[in-house]
Design an enzyme around this catalytic site. Structure first.
Site, mmCIF file in Angstrom:
data_model
loop_
_atom_site.group_PDB
_atom_site.id
_atom_site.type_symbol
_atom_site.label_atom_id
_atom_site.label_comp_id
_atom_site.label_asym_id
_atom_site.label_seq_id
_atom_site.Cartn_x
_atom_site.Cartn_y
_atom_site.Cartn_z
ATOM 1 N N LYS A 206 36.146 -52.739 -43.171
ATOM 2 C CA LYS A 206 35.491 -52.399 -44.435
ATOM 3 C C LYS A 206 36.205 -51.225 -45.094
ATOM 4 O O LYS A 206 36.519 -51.262 -46.269
ATOM 5 C CB LYS A 206 34.023 -52.063 -44.155
ATOM 6 N N GLU A 212 41.238 -47.672 -34.578
ATOM 7 C CA GLU A 212 41.470 -48.763 -33.616
ATOM 8 C C GLU A 212 42.072 -49.978 -34.329
ATOM 9 O O GLU A 212 43.062 -50.569 -33.884
ATOM 10 C CB GLU A 212 40.157 -49.196 -32.954
ATOM 11 N N GLY A 267 28.392 -52.858 -42.055
ATOM 12 C CA GLY A 267 29.287 -53.517 -41.095
ATOM 13 C C GLY A 267 28.552 -54.513 -40.205
ATOM 14 O O GLY A 267 28.969 -55.672 -40.052
ATOM 15 N N ARG A 268 27.432 -54.087 -39.636
ATOM 16 C CA ARG A 268 26.718 -54.962 -38.690
ATOM 17 C C ARG A 268 25.930 -56.059 -39.400
ATOM 18 O O ARG A 268 25.290 -56.867 -38.733
ATOM 19 C CB ARG A 268 25.803 -54.123 -37.804
ATOM 20 N N GLU A 353 22.333 -49.883 -33.448
ATOM 21 C CA GLU A 353 22.966 -49.052 -34.464
ATOM 22 C C GLU A 353 22.014 -48.884 -35.653
ATOM 23 O O GLU A 353 22.022 -47.863 -36.329
ATOM 24 C CB GLU A 353 24.282 -49.685 -34.904
ATOM 25 N N HIS A 384 20.422 -64.896 -11.564
ATOM 26 C CA HIS A 384 21.031 -64.629 -10.258
ATOM 27 C C HIS A 384 21.523 -63.199 -10.160
ATOM 28 O O HIS A 384 22.281 -62.873 -9.251
ATOM 29 C CB HIS A 384 22.156 -65.627 -10.003
ATOM 30 N N LYS A 504 34.335 -41.481 -34.663
ATOM 31 C CA LYS A 504 35.603 -41.665 -35.370
ATOM 32 C C LYS A 504 36.297 -40.318 -35.580
ATOM 33 O O LYS A 504 37.498 -40.190 -35.392
ATOM 34 C CB LYS A 504 35.386 -42.374 -36.705
#
Ligand code: G6Q
Length: 548
Positions: A206, A212, A267-268, A353, A384, A504
């Site tokens: 964005k 990263e 973003g999410r 978030e 399990h 960040k």
């Protein structure tokens, strides 16, 4: 006390919780014939059974009263009308515009944003078709066979989840990979067996400023150019998804190969924007359109359905009950569908978030719990491993079971077996296994405490006919809006993420200290200083490679 805990509706719920403390799910089912048919809601092909939650119709009525007192109906309208409800960033929150039909009108600062959304969708569709049918070729003229989406957080988790969820609908002659971690292993493993001449990178960011993503994008460019030898290859092998055209251009990607979105998409909440370009290439523009229609149908349901039957409102309010009045700190998301293996990870970001906040919109410290920890794994695998704690641990972990009536991969009777497990787990959590039953089974007295399941552990079961693009849209929007409902009641900003921003900026400062040629003066605490010094001392010299 805060405004929320002072509300009479909150206090009524507290008293109600107190009064019902001793009432178990076993008691409720015994006293209420037909409870399992009554405490359910159905809409848009989704069926929600919440009868195994520790609620009665009276609880739900009180929760609805709380939601109304907190202004939920007006807040829903404020979101849909493009008001700047993301207060700390002064932004509208309009993921609902991403799936609005062409003839809708949604204004941000007086401008209808729906035509902009559809212009980008058309650009994406044209590009996706050209990649899928081979008209878009790489620098050497070879067809694109591999699509690598580079992004992180909200620019990654949605595309990964959607690709995995809709793999059955994807172009099986293509390879889709996702690179997010700044750990070079992620990039190296994602590309080691790919031919650069057949590989397209989609750089999703964005801001186009996330370290990263930019590091991985630079690595991708170097990898590509090392094989193709020519800077002009970038135009055929890189496209960008961003809100920042200047930064995309500065990186060397032609803005003609950029797919835009807007600051009013968090973003999410962006998997159905251009951030979903890899999804569209994988499943095709028509199926992507079906997914958007699923999202939109849930938006309409959320906006127009009375709270009694409103699926996101029900789920959100039951979550409030479990967190704030039963004291549950977590929620387990348990999809009985292998294709949803990344859904819990996706929901983790969406929920945590959004609602992992501890001050109200006006900046006061809250005196109640906000967003719980979300986690999970697909069934039956989780059974399990961690289900032991769900059944017999000391913590209360409400569960969301998700299942589908039909499978796309019928293998013998396995789908029935899968669903049998889903139904049996909800039942066992709710009703347990008591001493009398164990004694009747001749269990040795010394083992009875170990083999007792006290039950009374709440869960919801969500069923849909089939996992397809439309259903995925419904499901994601259902959780998006239930997160919204909770944020409204908790009076927090569900749409900012200052914790992410902190990470960040911290990394930039420490990164400079690791990169410095001479030992820098460190001004952290003694622990952090010592860790940095130790790392600097022990790391291999640049270019020396890993220790043998
Ligand atoms: C999402 C968060 C965060 C963000 C990433 C990537 O809501 O803001 O997860 O998506 O940090 O940011 P960019 O898309 O700007 O690279």
């Amino acid at each position: 006390m805060s405004r929320l805990t002072e509300r009479p509706q909150w206090q009524a719920l507290q008293a109600h919780a107190q009064a019902q403390q001793a009432l178990t799910l076993r008691d409720r089912f015994a006293a209420e014939p037909g409870r399992g048919e009554r405490l359910c809601a159905e809409g848009l092909g989704l069926f929600l059974d919440y009868s195994k939650q520790r609620v009665g119709e009276d609880t739900l009525a009180l929760l609805r009263e709380l939601a109304v007192a907190c202004g939920l109906p007006a807040r829903i309208e404020a979101m849909f009308n493009g008001e700047k409800i993301n207060a700390t960033e002064d932004r509208a929150v309009l993921h609902v515009a991403l799936r609005a039909p062409m003839d809708a009108s949604i204004l941000v600062d007086g401008r209808n944003v729906v035509p902009d959304v559809h212009a980008v969708l058309d650009h994406m569709a044209d590009f996706s078709r050209r990649v899928r049918d081979g008209r878009w070729t790489g620098h050497t003229g070879k067809r694109v066979r591999n699509v690598v989406s580079i992004g992180i957080g909200g620019s990654d988790l949605g595309p990964v989840m959607a690709y995995e969820a809709l793999r059955h609908f994807s172009a099986r002659d293509m390879v889709f990979r996702f690179v997010s971690n700044v750990d070079g292993t992620d990039f190296s493993e994602a590309t080691r067996d790919l031919d650069p001449a057949e590989t397209l990178f989609i750089v999703c960011s964005k801001t186009f400023g996330t370290i990263e993503t930019l590091s991985n994008a630079r690595a991708a460019r170097a990898w590509c150019l090392a094989a193709l030898g020519d800077e002009t290859a970038v135009a055929k092998h890189f496209v960008a998804v961003s809100t920042d055209q200047a930064r995309v251009r500065a990186f060397g990607i032609d803005p003609g190969n950029m797919f835009g979105f807007w600051d009013w998409v968090g973003g999410r909440y962006s998997m159905d924007s251009a951030i979903g370009l890899s999804t569209m290439i994988a499943i095709g523009p028509e199926a992507f359109g079906e997914m958007l229609a699923g999202f939109h149908a849930m938006d309409e349901h959320f906006r127009h359905t009375p709270l009694e039957r409103n699926l996101p409102a029900l789920m959100g309010l039951i979550g409030i009950w479990n967190s704030n009045f039963l004291g549950a700190d977590t929620v387990a998301v348990l999809p009985y569908a292998q294709y949803l293996k990344r859904f819990p990870a996706y929901l983790q970001q969406l929920t945590m978030e959004s609602n992992g906040k501890s001050v109200t919109l006006s900046g006061e410290r809250v005196d109640y719990a906000t967003g719980p920890v979300y986690w999970g794994e697909p069934g039956t695998n989780g059974q399990h491993s961690f289900y032991q704690l769900l059944h017999q641990g000391t913590r209360l972990v409400p569960c969301d079971f998700i299942g589908f009536i039909e499978t796309d991969n019928p293998v013998g009777e396995q789908h029935d077996l899968l669903m049998a497990n889903l139904f049996a787990q909800g039942e066992a959590l709710a009703f347990g296994k008591g001493v009398a039953q164990l004694a009747a089974e001749d269990v040795a007295p010394a083992l009875i405490p170990h083999r007792t399941f006290e039950g009374n552990r709440p869960s919801s079961t969500l069923l849909a006919q089939r996992l397809d693009p439309h259903t995925l849209g419904l499901l994601v929007a259902l959780y998006e809006h239930s997160v919204f409902v909770q944020g409204v009641v908790w009076d927090i900003d569900s749409f900012d993420q200052w914790g992410v921003e902190l990470g960040k900026s911290l990394a930039v400062q420490t990164g400079a200290e690791l990169a410095a040629a001479d030992a820098p003066v460190l001004k952290h605490d003694s622990s952090t200083n010592a860790l940095i010094q130790r790392y600097r001392r022990l790391r291999p010299q640049r270019g020396a490679g890993p220790s043998p």
